[in-house]
Enzyme design. Structure first.
Site, short mmCIF file in Angstrom:
data_model
loop_
_atom_site.label_atom_id
_atom_site.label_comp_id
_atom_site.label_asym_id
_atom_site.label_seq_id
_atom_site.Cartn_x
_atom_site.Cartn_y
_atom_site.Cartn_z
N HIS A 1 1.88 4.57 -2.83
CA HIS A 1 2.02 6.03 -2.70
C HIS A 1 3.43 6.48 -3.13
CE1 HIS A 1 -1.78 6.46 -0.72
NE2 HIS A 1 -1.42 5.81 0.38
N HIS B 1 0.84 -1.21 0.00
CA HIS B 1 0.00 0.00 0.00
C HIS B 1 0.87 1.25 0.00
CE1 HIS B 1 -3.47 2.54 1.48
NE2 HIS B 1 -2.44 3.27 1.91
N GLU B 2 1.87 1.28 0.88
CA GLU B 2 2.74 2.45 0.96
C GLU B 2 3.60 2.60 -0.29
OE1 GLU B 2 2.02 4.53 3.07
OE2 GLU B 2 0.83 3.27 4.41
#
Length: 459
Positions: A29, A25-26
């Site tokens: 980003h 998920h990170e």
């Protein structure tokens, strides 16, 4: 001992899978942020004290002690307030210009915003001015912030696809009559009106025709009123069309042919055999249920997309009722009511479910493995959808800010008015702090609930 090891393995697998999902998920980003020229100074999995970290280029990668999330630090998330810009230019120890923000504000909320801006710009130098996140075009901001939850949804898709295409979709499984001549699984003792929806026979209830005919579980029905029977659907149609007429039923029991005689009775039953239409119609009734087998649908990517669409709708509805459900968990903690099977769980509860799934030796190992994959997929779908909620501090709050910035700039251009500039998401920080506090409280309640009033697969 084996059960304990399997339980532990299930918990470790689930927690590890969730941590990997958080890390991905990170990355969702960080990767587009760097590709767009942004400066990412930190990439961490977990919160709290740092367990391990390593500096690679301008980014510090690490793991923190509390595995309940993660974050990436993208420089310049908050724009400076025009009224808060410092007057004289200051310099750091290396002589670089440093962008400073005043802290002199009155009012609690105003001070919160000012402090956040100040912390944001303490390490920003003149060399970073063109790399600040808030200066990116709105579409780039949306890509960066949507990247994280989109990765979770992609993980959910890949896992669900794996499960649906091989093991099947157990959530859509249904019991259907076994193919071939119907084998009786259950014989009704009496006729119970459909509208009463009960299973117990009471005084005054007439005997069921199948009971009168002497049918027993395990009998194979071969013919009905002289018509050879080859399937349950055919038999059901013959019974319904027979109304209250006489019925001669041929069947096999222990390899011997038998004949039972009775009269079917007229009952109000749903006319639609699929169960979607509850309109009641007078039809013939015998009182037998066939042996059924579990039919588990399977499918590829299109089936997975369709099912995830339905699951996403369910997830959105669950998010809408989350505060109420968490309150009910709180009641279960203090013993006011029982914990509901459909109540939300934390990563602790997910770990317990994973442990129970892995250690249920009555279930084949393959079934348990696919159930664990489906569990991880469900958590990823929830994480992805939840992060799209348009409120700070969630990713959806930043997406909403960038989308509004694009809209108002486009409207200004169409009206030939000056560019309104960047949307100041910092003004929503008081709301973010309040919402963040609510999320933290709900998380604590769920964790405590999963410890003292857990959901168990055994019910």
């Amino acid at each position: 001992m084996t059960t304990v090891l399997l339980y532990t393995a299930g918990v470790v697998f689930f927690v590890g899978a969730i941590l990997v999902s958080i890390g991905l998920h990170e990355l969702g980003h960080m990767i587009p942020a760097k590709r767009f020229g942004g400066k990412v100074t930190q990439y961490f999995i977990g919160f709290g004290p740092t367990v391990w970290s390593k500096q690679v280029g301008e980014t510090e990668y690490g793991v923190k002690a509390i595995p309940l999330g993660g974050y990436v630090k993208i420089v310049g998330m908050l724009p400076p307030g025009a009224e808060e810009l410092a007057g004289p230019v200051e310099h750091d120890a290396q002589g670089n210009e440093v962008h400073k923000v005043r802290k002199s504000n009155t009012g609690l909320f105003t001070q919160l915003v000012s402090d956040a801006r100040s912390a944001e710009y303490e390490t920003i130098t003149a060399a970073d001015e063109d790399r600040l996140f808030y200066k990116m075009p709105p579409w780039k901001k949306i890509v960066v912030m949507a990247g994280g939850p989109s990765v979770n949804i992609l993980i959910a898709f890949l896992l669900f696809w794996t499960v649906f295409s091989t093991y099947g979709d157990m959530s859509a499984a249904s019991a259907e009559p076994a193919p071939g001549r119907p084998v009786v699984a259950e014989v009704s003792r009496c006729v119970i009106p459909y509208s009463e929806q009960r299973t117990d026979c009471r005084e005054g209830d007439p005997d069921a025709p199948a009971f009168e005919a002497g049918l027993l579980p395990g009998d194979t029905i071969t013919d009905f009123n002289g018509t050879a029977v080859t399937s349950w659907d055919q038999l059901r149609g013959l019974i319904r069309d027979n109304a209250s007429g006489a019925a001669v039923i041929g069947f096999e029991r222990d390899g011997q042919r038998e004949v039972g005689r009775t009269s079917t009775t007229v009952e109000l039953r749903p006319d639609d055999l699929t169960g979607e239409d509850e309109t009641l119609t007078e039809v013939g009734f015998l009182g037998v249920s066939p042996e059924a087998e579990l039919v588990v649908p399977t499918g590829g990517p299109l089936y997975t997309i369709e099912r995830m669409g339905s699951l996403t709708v369910d997830t959105v509805q669950a998010i809408g009722t989350l505060p109420v459900k968490v309150f009910e968990v709180g009641q279960a903690i203090v013993g006011v009511e029982e914990r509901q099977a459909d109540s939300p769980v934390s990563i602790v509860g997910g770990g317990r479910i994973a442990g129970e799934t892995a250690s249920t030796t009555e279930v084949p190992g393959g079934d348990r493995a696919f159930s664990l994959l489906a569990l991880v997929a469900g958590f990823n779908l929830f994480i992805g959808v939840f992060n799209f909620v348009p409120l700070l501090p969630l990713d959806g709050g930043h997406i909403a800010g960038a989308a509004w910035e694009s809209v108002r700039r486009r409207l200004a251009w169409l009206r030939r008015r000056p560019d309104p500039g960047y949307v100041d998401v910092a003004r929503m920080l008081p709301v973010a702090y309040g919402f963040g506090l609510v999320l933290m409280v709900m998380g604590v309640v769920l964790i405590i609930g999963d410890v003292v009033a857990p959901i168990s697969l055994a019910g």
